[in-house]
Scaffold this active site. Sequence first.
Site, PDB file in Angstrom:
ATOM      1  N   CYS A  40       0.816  -1.215   0.000  1.00 58.84           N
ATOM      2  CA  CYS A  40       0.000   0.000   0.000  1.00 58.84           C
ATOM      3  C   CYS A  40       0.851   1.267   0.000  1.00 58.84           C
ATOM      4  O   CYS A  40       1.964   1.278   0.502  1.00 58.84           O
ATOM      5  CB  CYS A  40      -0.886   0.030   1.237  1.00 58.84           C
ATOM      6  SG  CYS A  40      -1.962  -1.380   1.366  1.00 58.84           S
ATOM      7  N   ARG A  44       5.585  -0.116  -5.976  1.00 58.67           N
ATOM      8  CA  ARG A  44       5.494  -0.883  -4.737  1.00 58.67           C
ATOM      9  C   ARG A  44       4.552  -2.074  -4.870  1.00 58.67           C
ATOM     10  O   ARG A  44       4.551  -2.971  -4.039  1.00 58.67           O
ATOM     11  CB  ARG A  44       4.967   0.006  -3.601  1.00 58.67           C
ATOM     12  CG  ARG A  44       5.902   1.129  -3.232  1.00 58.67           C
ATOM     13  CD  ARG A  44       5.175   2.215  -2.492  1.00 58.67           C
ATOM     14  NE  ARG A  44       4.721   1.809  -1.188  1.00 58.67           N
ATOM     15  CZ  ARG A  44       5.367   2.086  -0.057  1.00 58.67           C
ATOM     16  NH1 ARG A  44       6.483   2.766  -0.095  1.00 58.67           N
ATOM     17  NH2 ARG A  44       4.904   1.691   1.102  1.00 58.67           N
ATOM     18  N   TRP A  93      -2.805  -2.761  -1.623  1.00 53.35           N
ATOM     19  CA  TRP A  93      -2.325  -4.116  -1.921  1.00 53.35           C
ATOM     20  C   TRP A  93      -3.040  -5.000  -0.909  1.00 53.35           C
ATOM     21  O   TRP A  93      -2.762  -4.939   0.285  1.00 53.35           O
ATOM     22  CB  TRP A  93      -0.808  -4.175  -1.744  1.00 53.35           C
ATOM     23  CG  TRP A  93      -0.170  -5.421  -2.247  1.00 53.35           C
ATOM     24  CD1 TRP A  93       0.028  -5.787  -3.541  1.00 53.35           C
ATOM     25  CD2 TRP A  93       0.385  -6.470  -1.439  1.00 53.35           C
ATOM     26  NE1 TRP A  93       0.672  -6.998  -3.602  1.00 53.35           N
ATOM     27  CE2 TRP A  93       0.898  -7.445  -2.322  1.00 53.35           C
ATOM     28  CE3 TRP A  93       0.497  -6.692  -0.073  1.00 53.35           C
ATOM     29  CZ2 TRP A  93       1.516  -8.599  -1.885  1.00 53.35           C
ATOM     30  CZ3 TRP A  93       1.116  -7.856   0.363  1.00 53.35           C
ATOM     31  CH2 TRP A  93       1.614  -8.791  -0.533  1.00 53.35           C
ATOM     32  N   ASN A 109      -2.143   2.435   5.761  1.00 51.31           N
ATOM     33  CA  ASN A 109      -1.180   1.376   5.423  1.00 51.31           C
ATOM     34  C   ASN A 109      -0.896   0.590   6.694  1.00 51.31           C
ATOM     35  O   ASN A 109      -0.845   1.186   7.775  1.00 51.31           O
ATOM     36  CB  ASN A 109       0.161   1.960   4.961  1.00 51.31           C
ATOM     37  CG  ASN A 109       0.105   2.510   3.567  1.00 51.31           C
ATOM     38  OD1 ASN A 109      -0.934   2.496   2.929  1.00 51.31           O
ATOM     39  ND2 ASN A 109       1.238   3.005   3.092  1.00 51.31           N
ATOM     40  N   GLY A 110      -0.644  -0.716   6.552  1.00 51.83           N
ATOM     41  CA  GLY A 110      -0.298  -1.525   7.721  1.00 51.83           C
ATOM     42  C   GLY A 110      -1.406  -2.500   8.071  1.00 51.83           C
ATOM     43  O   GLY A 110      -2.321  -2.727   7.270  1.00 51.83           O
ATOM     44  N   GLU A 167      18.962 -17.110  -7.601  1.00 48.32           N
ATOM     45  CA  GLU A 167      18.489 -15.772  -7.976  1.00 48.32           C
ATOM     46  C   GLU A 167      17.978 -15.776  -9.424  1.00 48.32           C
ATOM     47  O   GLU A 167      16.973 -15.144  -9.745  1.00 48.32           O
ATOM     48  CB  GLU A 167      19.639 -14.764  -7.773  1.00 48.32           C
ATOM     49  CG  GLU A 167      19.379 -13.346  -8.232  1.00 48.32           C
ATOM     50  CD  GLU A 167      18.215 -12.644  -7.526  1.00 48.32           C
ATOM     51  OE1 GLU A 167      17.677 -13.175  -6.558  1.00 48.32           O
ATOM     52  OE2 GLU A 167      17.823 -11.560  -7.995  1.00 48.32           O
ATOM     53  N   LYS A 188      14.255 -14.687 -10.472  1.00 52.39           N
ATOM     54  CA  LYS A 188      13.972 -13.639 -11.472  1.00 52.39           C
ATOM     55  C   LYS A 188      13.039 -14.168 -12.554  1.00 52.39           C
ATOM     56  O   LYS A 188      12.100 -13.499 -12.952  1.00 52.39           O
ATOM     57  CB  LYS A 188      15.247 -13.153 -12.162  1.00 52.39           C
ATOM     58  CG  LYS A 188      16.158 -12.150 -11.543  1.00 52.39           C
ATOM     59  CD  LYS A 188      15.633 -10.823 -11.161  1.00 52.39           C
ATOM     60  CE  LYS A 188      14.924 -10.817  -9.843  1.00 52.39           C
ATOM     61  NZ  LYS A 188      15.633 -10.381  -8.694  1.00 52.39           N
ATOM     62  N   GLU A 199       9.470 -14.800 -11.200  1.00 52.13           N
ATOM     63  CA  GLU A 199       8.851 -13.541 -10.815  1.00 52.13           C
ATOM     64  C   GLU A 199       8.277 -12.775 -12.000  1.00 52.13           C
ATOM     65  O   GLU A 199       7.149 -12.297 -11.949  1.00 52.13           O
ATOM     66  CB  GLU A 199       9.978 -12.735 -10.163  1.00 52.13           C
ATOM     67  CG  GLU A 199       9.586 -11.572  -9.385  1.00 52.13           C
ATOM     68  CD  GLU A 199      10.804 -10.909  -8.733  1.00 52.13           C
ATOM     69  OE1 GLU A 199      11.966 -11.249  -9.064  1.00 52.13           O
ATOM     70  OE2 GLU A 199      10.579 -10.028  -7.909  1.00 52.13           O
ATOM     71  N   HIS A 233      20.608 -36.164  -6.773  1.00 52.85           N
ATOM     72  CA  HIS A 233      19.883 -36.566  -5.557  1.00 52.85           C
ATOM     73  C   HIS A 233      18.374 -36.348  -5.698  1.00 52.85           C
ATOM     74  O   HIS A 233      17.669 -36.227  -4.703  1.00 52.85           O
ATOM     75  CB  HIS A 233      20.443 -35.818  -4.344  1.00 52.85           C
ATOM     76  CG  HIS A 233      21.883 -36.118  -4.117  1.00 52.85           C
ATOM     77  ND1 HIS A 233      22.327 -37.338  -3.665  1.00 52.85           N
ATOM     78  CD2 HIS A 233      22.992 -35.373  -4.345  1.00 52.85           C
ATOM     79  CE1 HIS A 233      23.643 -37.327  -3.606  1.00 52.85           C
ATOM     80  NE2 HIS A 233      24.078 -36.144  -4.012  1.00 52.85           N
ATOM     81  N   LYS A 237       6.750  -4.261  -4.262  1.00 47.00           N
ATOM     82  CA  LYS A 237       8.161  -3.879  -4.189  1.00 47.00           C
ATOM     83  C   LYS A 237       8.641  -3.810  -2.749  1.00 47.00           C
ATOM     84  O   LYS A 237       9.771  -4.140  -2.443  1.00 47.00           O
ATOM     85  CB  LYS A 237       8.338  -2.512  -4.871  1.00 47.00           C
ATOM     86  CG  LYS A 237       9.769  -2.009  -4.912  1.00 47.00           C
ATOM     87  CD  LYS A 237      10.600  -2.806  -5.891  1.00 47.00           C
ATOM     88  CE  LYS A 237      12.046  -2.371  -5.933  1.00 47.00           C
ATOM     89  NZ  LYS A 237      12.892  -3.411  -6.573  1.00 47.00           N
TER      90      LYS A 237
HETATM   91  C1  F6R Z   1      12.898 -10.156  -5.991  1.00 44.73           C
HETATM   92  C2  F6R Z   1      12.706  -9.160  -4.965  1.00 44.73           C
HETATM   93  C3  F6R Z   1      12.329  -9.607  -3.594  1.00 44.73           C
HETATM   94  C4  F6R Z   1      13.038  -8.747  -2.534  1.00 44.73           C
HETATM   95  C5  F6R Z   1      12.534  -9.079  -1.135  1.00 44.73           C
HETATM   96  C6  F6R Z   1      13.240  -8.291  -0.057  1.00 44.73           C
HETATM   97  O1  F6R Z   1      13.260  -9.569  -7.199  1.00 44.73           O
HETATM   98  O2  F6R Z   1      12.836  -8.000  -5.208  1.00 44.73           O
HETATM   99  O3  F6R Z   1      12.604 -10.951  -3.385  1.00 44.73           O
HETATM  100  O4  F6R Z   1      14.412  -8.967  -2.623  1.00 44.73           O
HETATM  101  O5  F6R Z   1      11.157  -8.818  -1.069  1.00 44.73           O
HETATM  102  O6  F6R Z   1      13.049  -6.934  -0.224  1.00 44.73           O
HETATM  103  P1  F6R Z   1      14.024  -5.873   0.410  1.00 44.73           P
HETATM  104  O7  F6R Z   1      15.359  -6.052  -0.221  1.00 44.73           O
HETATM  105  O8  F6R Z   1      13.404  -4.545   0.095  1.00 44.73           O
HETATM  106  O9  F6R Z   1      14.077  -6.158   1.891  1.00 44.73           O
END
Ligand code: F6R
Length: 602
Positions: A2, A27, A74, A98-99, A474, A478, A481, A497, A597
């Site tokens: 949010c 976000r 959100w 928010n929250g 990673e 990516k 995601e 395994h 985000k």
């Molecule tokens: C993946 C991604 C998330 C963040 C995770 C932690 O591309 O962006 O996995 O890495 O939500 O977020 P931060 O780094 O803001 O604590």
Amino acid sequence: MCGIVGIASENDCVKGIIAGLYSLEYRGYDSSGIATLNDNLFASKKSIGKISRLENAIIKDKISGNLGIGHTRWATHGKPTLNNCHPFIKNNCALVHNGIIENFEELVKTFALNETCIKSETDSEIIAEICDKLLNEFNNPIDVIKKISQNIQGTFSFAFLIKGSDSIYATRRGSPLVLGLSENLNSISSDVLGLPDETREIIFLEENDIATINPSSISIYNIKGNSINRKKHEFVAKKDFKTKGKFMHFMEKEIFHQPICLEDIILNFADKKTNSVFLPKNTIDFNNISNIILVACGTAYHACMIAKYWLEQMTDKHVSIDIASEYRYKKNNIDKNSIAIVVSQSGETMDTLECLKKFRQNDLFTISIVNVLNSSIARMSDYVLPTLAGPEIGVAATKSFTAQLAVLALLGLHIQQQKNNIEKNVFNSLFSIHESIKKILKDSKRFEEIAHSLRDAKSIFYIGRGIMYPIALEGALKLKEITYKHCEGYAAGELKHGPLALIEDQIPVIALAPSDHNFSKILSNIQEVRARGGKSIIITDKAGSIKAKKYCDQIIVLPDTNYLTSAIIYSLPIQLIAYHLAVLLGTDVDQPRNLAKSVTVE
Ligand code: F6R
């Protein structure tokens, strides 16, 4: 996650609020809304989906006012429906939140609310109802907000419009709010990026602060209602980060920003002439510390995994890593001779923040590695190492990840330096990382070809050994995601395994294989894949390519690396492959479905 924007202006505020909401899109959100107070009447518009739908609704049926609050939601409590959208308006009060209000059901009883008035499934509407009720009991909105705040369990940031007042009211606990000050308007947002461009100075509200914002002034009060002062900071123009420029997506722009970011980080923290690393204002003596504990979430956790390989290789420290959402809820036997490091792009991730609190309760010295300075995590830690990557708008972390790696690498070298055993060759290699990345980016077409070959894959594997194992994880994250395609990251030695059972020609395996001490081992793993009909794509360096050529269907040759530069340089292919495949599949690259985000809830 949010987002909140509020503007008190001498002119109409609606355009500014919409612009602020657009800036908060990164976000993640699923619905949005706005309310204004004009001639002591509320006007409101809400919409499901993109901000552009809200904007179109306002173009069709105009609303205006000098005071307004906006929100991107959100969904946590209740689906993304118009009924659940903020702002909530109840007679004399409109609010955005928010929250998470943990005791929202109890509050209905505490304040003897009429339950039939509650139309949404949210925890937020109840607070609007309480606010309206208390406005009849107290003369002063500050007293109303104090009372609300004292009764809430959970996290919140609120912005209120109140009939009969020419101010926006705001308060926060555990969820950020920042005030923006300028000549003809003042504003409030959950994020610096949501503030209007004309902002000159900013003030971060502290826990339980209550602020009033009108066009010509702002005031801040503590929970007792006493007026207080908070430090003003200069507002750094964010216009450049908000546009895509020549790029199709923010993610692409941010991938291409990496040479500049990385050079900036290295030059800020290291001096080639004197072979030394300077961590700003650092007074920590790492020689007195035997354990390093790292925690983070998602991509930032992968950075911690790499740091474990690095720090154990570079120093004599014992290094442990944990996923923040796991660490915070388990018993941890903490050695007092430890230092805790939390890593977070946003600096607001709830689980990471809670681990930080746990470390502090255990009297550990805490370091945060964050991209958003003045974020909650940064402000709560004893020492902050900024990653200097600039705002990252694309939901998928790219430049913030390599920036985290660069800072962690510098930390390792700094610890060596304190023991007078800095590895000079490795140290020097940091200064050419940006050149190697520029070379990879120049030839980014190659990754489009790889993306084409992956288009119809049922599933994809990334494999790696040593430092390349977290990069494989990673790479898989990516891909999942932003392409919504299933992908697994595996330690190459683990293939036999279990996962080898899945291998067939529709499941390509991408091996991350610099020619280091693990190279011959991963080559064997690739042969195991091919023997079972699997297709292999190898990402390696020049020396590796000579040996690997005959064992692969496609090969990508990268510049030479060492154990410190490889993680950063091999991050580029995984980002580019995911990006090009997402473009090819037509997914929402910058705002992938279901993701946010900044993850400020559990
Ligand atoms: C993946 C991604 C998330 C963040 C995770 C932690 O591309 O962006 O996995 O890495 O939500 O977020 P931060 O780094 O803001 O604590």
